[in-house]
Scaffold this motif. Structure first.
Motif, PDB file in Angstrom:
ATOM      1  N   THR A   2       0.821  -1.202   0.000  1.00  0.00           N
ATOM      2  CA  THR A   2       0.000   0.000   0.000  1.00  0.00           C
ATOM      3  C   THR A   2       0.860   1.259   0.000  1.00  0.00           C
ATOM      4  OG1 THR A   2      -0.190  -0.167   2.374  1.00  0.00           O
ATOM      5  CG2 THR A   2      -1.983  -1.088   1.068  1.00  0.00           C
ATOM      6  N   TYR A   3       2.128   1.091  -0.309  1.00  0.00           N
ATOM      7  CA  TYR A   3       2.965   2.248  -0.569  1.00  0.00           C
ATOM      8  C   TYR A   3       3.741   1.953  -1.839  1.00  0.00           C
ATOM      9  CZ  TYR A   3       7.089  -0.223   1.236  1.00  0.00           C
ATOM     10  OH  TYR A   3       8.102  -1.111   1.435  1.00  0.00           O
ATOM     11  N   ARG A   4       4.052   3.029  -2.564  1.00  0.00           N
ATOM     12  CA  ARG A   4       4.806   2.827  -3.804  1.00  0.00           C
ATOM     13  C   ARG A   4       5.622   4.072  -4.113  1.00  0.00           C
ATOM     14  NH1 ARG A   4       1.830   4.733  -8.676  1.00  0.00           N
ATOM     15  NH2 ARG A   4       0.011   5.796  -7.867  1.00  0.00           N
ATOM     16  N   TRP A   5       6.725   3.836  -4.757  1.00  0.00           N
ATOM     17  CA  TRP A   5       7.583   4.923  -5.205  1.00  0.00           C
ATOM     18  C   TRP A   5       7.072   5.350  -6.576  1.00  0.00           C
ATOM     19  CZ3 TRP A   5      11.061   7.085  -2.031  1.00  0.00           C
ATOM     20  CH2 TRP A   5      11.456   6.357  -0.908  1.00  0.00           C
ATOM     21  N   THR A   6       6.509   6.546  -6.681  1.00  0.00           N
ATOM     22  CA  THR A   6       6.005   7.026  -7.969  1.00  0.00           C
ATOM     23  C   THR A   6       7.128   7.606  -8.806  1.00  0.00           C
ATOM     24  OG1 THR A   6       5.422   9.149  -6.977  1.00  0.00           O
ATOM     25  CG2 THR A   6       3.691   7.463  -7.083  1.00  0.00           C
ATOM     26  N   SER A   7       8.208   7.966  -8.175  1.00  0.00           N
ATOM     27  CA  SER A   7       9.440   8.394  -8.850  1.00  0.00           C
ATOM     28  C   SER A   7      10.577   8.107  -7.875  1.00  0.00           C
ATOM     29  CB  SER A   7       9.362   9.877  -9.215  1.00  0.00           C
ATOM     30  OG  SER A   7       9.390  10.681  -8.072  1.00  0.00           O
ATOM     31  N   PRO A   8      11.827   8.227  -8.306  1.00  0.00           N
ATOM     32  CA  PRO A   8      12.924   7.912  -7.383  1.00  0.00           C
ATOM     33  C   PRO A   8      12.945   8.754  -6.103  1.00  0.00           C
ATOM     34  CG  PRO A   8      13.732   8.046  -9.623  1.00  0.00           C
ATOM     35  CD  PRO A   8      12.311   8.504  -9.658  1.00  0.00           C
ATOM     36  N   ASP A   9      12.299   9.919  -6.130  1.00  0.00           N
ATOM     37  CA  ASP A   9      12.329  10.778  -4.941  1.00  0.00           C
ATOM     38  C   ASP A   9      10.943  11.056  -4.364  1.00  0.00           C
ATOM     39  OD1 ASP A   9      11.466  12.303  -7.048  1.00  0.00           O
ATOM     40  OD2 ASP A   9      12.594  14.093  -6.477  1.00  0.00           O
ATOM     41  N   ARG A  10       9.937  10.267  -4.729  1.00  0.00           N
ATOM     42  CA  ARG A  10       8.572  10.498  -4.219  1.00  0.00           C
ATOM     43  C   ARG A  10       7.925   9.173  -3.820  1.00  0.00           C
ATOM     44  NH1 ARG A  10       4.098  14.244  -4.829  1.00  0.00           N
ATOM     45  NH2 ARG A  10       2.171  13.073  -5.024  1.00  0.00           N
ATOM     46  N   LEU A  11       7.483   9.110  -2.563  1.00  0.00           N
ATOM     47  CA  LEU A  11       6.844   7.926  -2.009  1.00  0.00           C
ATOM     48  C   LEU A  11       5.412   8.274  -1.625  1.00  0.00           C
ATOM     49  CD1 LEU A  11       7.032   5.017  -0.736  1.00  0.00           C
ATOM     50  CD2 LEU A  11       7.721   6.169   1.368  1.00  0.00           C
ATOM     51  N   GLU A  12       4.442   7.454  -2.053  1.00  0.00           N
ATOM     52  CA  GLU A  12       3.039   7.651  -1.685  1.00  0.00           C
ATOM     53  C   GLU A  12       2.582   6.469  -0.844  1.00  0.00           C
ATOM     54  OE1 GLU A  12       0.514   8.315  -5.035  1.00  0.00           O
ATOM     55  OE2 GLU A  12       1.462  10.244  -5.523  1.00  0.00           O
ATOM     56  N   LEU A  13       1.902   6.772   0.260  1.00  0.00           N
ATOM     57  CA  LEU A  13       1.390   5.736   1.162  1.00  0.00           C
ATOM     58  C   LEU A  13      -0.117   5.929   1.330  1.00  0.00           C
ATOM     59  CD1 LEU A  13       4.201   7.076   2.664  1.00  0.00           C
ATOM     60  CD2 LEU A  13       3.948   4.912   3.783  1.00  0.00           C
ATOM     61  N   ILE A  75      -6.796   8.478   3.483  1.00  0.00           N
ATOM     62  CA  ILE A  75      -5.570   9.135   3.938  1.00  0.00           C
ATOM     63  C   ILE A  75      -4.514   8.987   2.843  1.00  0.00           C
ATOM     64  CG2 ILE A  75      -3.699   9.064   5.643  1.00  0.00           C
ATOM     65  CD1 ILE A  75      -5.709   7.769   7.578  1.00  0.00           C
ATOM     66  N   LEU A  76      -3.755  10.038   2.643  1.00  0.00           N
ATOM     67  CA  LEU A  76      -2.635   9.989   1.694  1.00  0.00           C
ATOM     68  C   LEU A  76      -1.431  10.639   2.362  1.00  0.00           C
ATOM     69  CD1 LEU A  76      -1.323   9.565  -1.105  1.00  0.00           C
ATOM     70  CD2 LEU A  76      -2.241  11.809  -1.727  1.00  0.00           C
ATOM     71  N   GLU A  77      -0.328   9.907   2.404  1.00  0.00           N
ATOM     72  CA  GLU A  77       0.937  10.455   2.887  1.00  0.00           C
ATOM     73  C   GLU A  77       1.903  10.471   1.710  1.00  0.00           C
ATOM     74  OE1 GLU A  77       2.364   8.199   6.220  1.00  0.00           O
ATOM     75  OE2 GLU A  77       0.788   8.937   7.540  1.00  0.00           O
ATOM     76  N   VAL A  78       2.559  11.600   1.501  1.00  0.00           N
ATOM     77  CA  VAL A  78       3.524  11.746   0.413  1.00  0.00           C
ATOM     78  C   VAL A  78       4.846  12.205   1.013  1.00  0.00           C
ATOM     79  CG1 VAL A  78       4.092  12.939  -1.728  1.00  0.00           C
ATOM     80  CG2 VAL A  78       1.722  12.323  -1.256  1.00  0.00           C
ATOM     81  N   LEU A  79       5.896  11.432   0.759  1.00  0.00           N
ATOM     82  CA  LEU A  79       7.240  11.783   1.217  1.00  0.00           C
ATOM     83  C   LEU A  79       8.065  12.140  -0.008  1.00  0.00           C
ATOM     84  CD1 LEU A  79       9.225  11.880   3.641  1.00  0.00           C
ATOM     85  CD2 LEU A  79       9.892   9.565   3.007  1.00  0.00           C
ATOM     86  N   THR A  80       8.579  13.362  -0.016  1.00  0.00           N
ATOM     87  CA  THR A  80       9.395  13.836  -1.131  1.00  0.00           C
ATOM     88  C   THR A  80      10.833  13.959  -0.650  1.00  0.00           C
ATOM     89  OG1 THR A  80       7.490  15.076  -1.904  1.00  0.00           O
ATOM     90  CG2 THR A  80       9.595  15.615  -2.897  1.00  0.00           C
ATOM     91  N   LEU A  81      11.722  13.239  -1.310  1.00  0.00           N
ATOM     92  CA  LEU A  81      13.133  13.205  -0.919  1.00  0.00           C
ATOM     93  C   LEU A  81      13.949  14.071  -1.874  1.00  0.00           C
ATOM     94  CD1 LEU A  81      13.483   9.356  -0.391  1.00  0.00           C
ATOM     95  CD2 LEU A  81      13.074  11.075   1.351  1.00  0.00           C
ATOM     96  N   GLY A 128      13.592  19.279  15.136  1.00  0.00           N
ATOM     97  CA  GLY A 128      12.991  19.391  16.457  1.00  0.00           C
ATOM     98  C   GLY A 128      11.700  18.613  16.644  1.00  0.00           C
ATOM     99  N   ARG A 129      11.331  17.780  15.682  1.00  0.00           N
ATOM    100  CA  ARG A 129      10.074  17.030  15.786  1.00  0.00           C
ATOM    101  C   ARG A 129      10.283  15.580  15.369  1.00  0.00           C
ATOM    102  NH1 ARG A 129       5.623  19.613  12.324  1.00  0.00           N
ATOM    103  NH2 ARG A 129       4.539  17.741  12.984  1.00  0.00           N
ATOM    104  N   GLU A 130       9.394  14.741  15.854  1.00  0.00           N
ATOM    105  CA  GLU A 130       9.351  13.341  15.445  1.00  0.00           C
ATOM    106  C   GLU A 130       7.961  13.089  14.875  1.00  0.00           C
ATOM    107  OE1 GLU A 130      10.582   9.024  17.220  1.00  0.00           O
ATOM    108  OE2 GLU A 130       9.687  10.453  18.600  1.00  0.00           O
ATOM    109  N   VAL A 131       7.902  12.602  13.625  1.00  0.00           N
ATOM    110  CA  VAL A 131       6.610  12.356  12.977  1.00  0.00           C
ATOM    111  C   VAL A 131       6.531  10.895  12.552  1.00  0.00           C
ATOM    112  CG1 VAL A 131       6.255  14.720  12.178  1.00  0.00           C
ATOM    113  CG2 VAL A 131       7.488  13.117  10.728  1.00  0.00           C
ATOM    114  N   GLU A 132       5.323  10.363  12.602  1.00  0.00           N
ATOM    115  CA  GLU A 132       5.110   8.985  12.172  1.00  0.00           C
ATOM    116  C   GLU A 132       4.945   8.939  10.664  1.00  0.00           C
ATOM    117  OE1 GLU A 132       1.463   7.684  13.981  1.00  0.00           O
ATOM    118  OE2 GLU A 132       0.251   8.912  12.670  1.00  0.00           O
ATOM    119  N   ILE A 133       5.251   7.791  10.106  1.00  0.00           N
ATOM    120  CA  ILE A 133       5.009   7.579   8.687  1.00  0.00           C
ATOM    121  C   ILE A 133       4.499   6.149   8.515  1.00  0.00           C
ATOM    122  CG2 ILE A 133       7.431   6.986   8.238  1.00  0.00           C
ATOM    123  CD1 ILE A 133       6.982   8.179   5.406  1.00  0.00           C
TER     124      ILE A 133
END
Length: 157
Positions: A2-13, A75-81, A128-133
């Motif tokens: 239920t998560y996938r890399w849509t590009s080398p620097d973008r993860l969608e969950l 819910i949609l989580e997007v991580l951009t690296l 300064g923060r801790e976030v869940e993913i």
């Protein structure tokens, strides 16, 4: 997964949907059919009018419960690296957006074997923060996600 890399620097969950919309329609139709079969024997009697509201209320409750489940899991989580900054954006079911960003040099990924809300809880630390993913992922998916993120973050540095 239920998560996938849509590009080398973008993860969608996204949360897993065990019942697709087509299955939703099948469940509602099957429930309606199974409820109305016994009611056909009551056609023409006063008892039908006593039972019909309860049968339809049960059908409406099933419909409402399944729809609520779909809305709560929207819910949609997007991580951009993208160096030099990493951004995590979470869109909640009520369409509010939460955003967290950190310099890629200072980010730290942590997997909490125990002690978190779920086993193998994955968090990102920085700024300064801790976030869940991916807290909604299965245990095996969180383990795999941790490994992939740790690898990608080490390559990014």
């Amino acid at each position: 997964m239920t998560y996938r890399w849509t590009s080398p620097d973008r993860l969608e969950l996204r949360p897993h949907r065990s019942l697709p919309r087509r299955g939703f329609a099948v469940v509602i139709l099957l429930f309606f059919t199974l409820v109305t079969i016994p009611l056909t024997a009551m056609v023409g009697t006063v008892a039908l009018w006593g039972l019909l509201p309860f049968a339809m209320a049960a059908l409406a409750a099933l419909w409402w419960g399944l729809e609520r489940s779909y809305r709560d899991a929207d819910i949609l989580e997007v991580l951009t690296l993208a160096a030099p900054e990493i951004v995590l954006t979470r869109t909640n079911p009520d369409k509010t957006v939460q955003e967290w960003s950190c310099n890629s040099h200072w980010i730290r990924i942590t997997k909490h074997e125990r002690g978190g809300p779920v086993p193998h809880y994955v968090t990102l630390n920085g700024n300064g923060r801790e976030v869940e993913i991916g807290a909604f992922l299965s245990e095996d998916e969180r383990k795999a996600l941790y490994g992939e993120l740790a690898s990608r973050l080490s390559d990014l540095r």
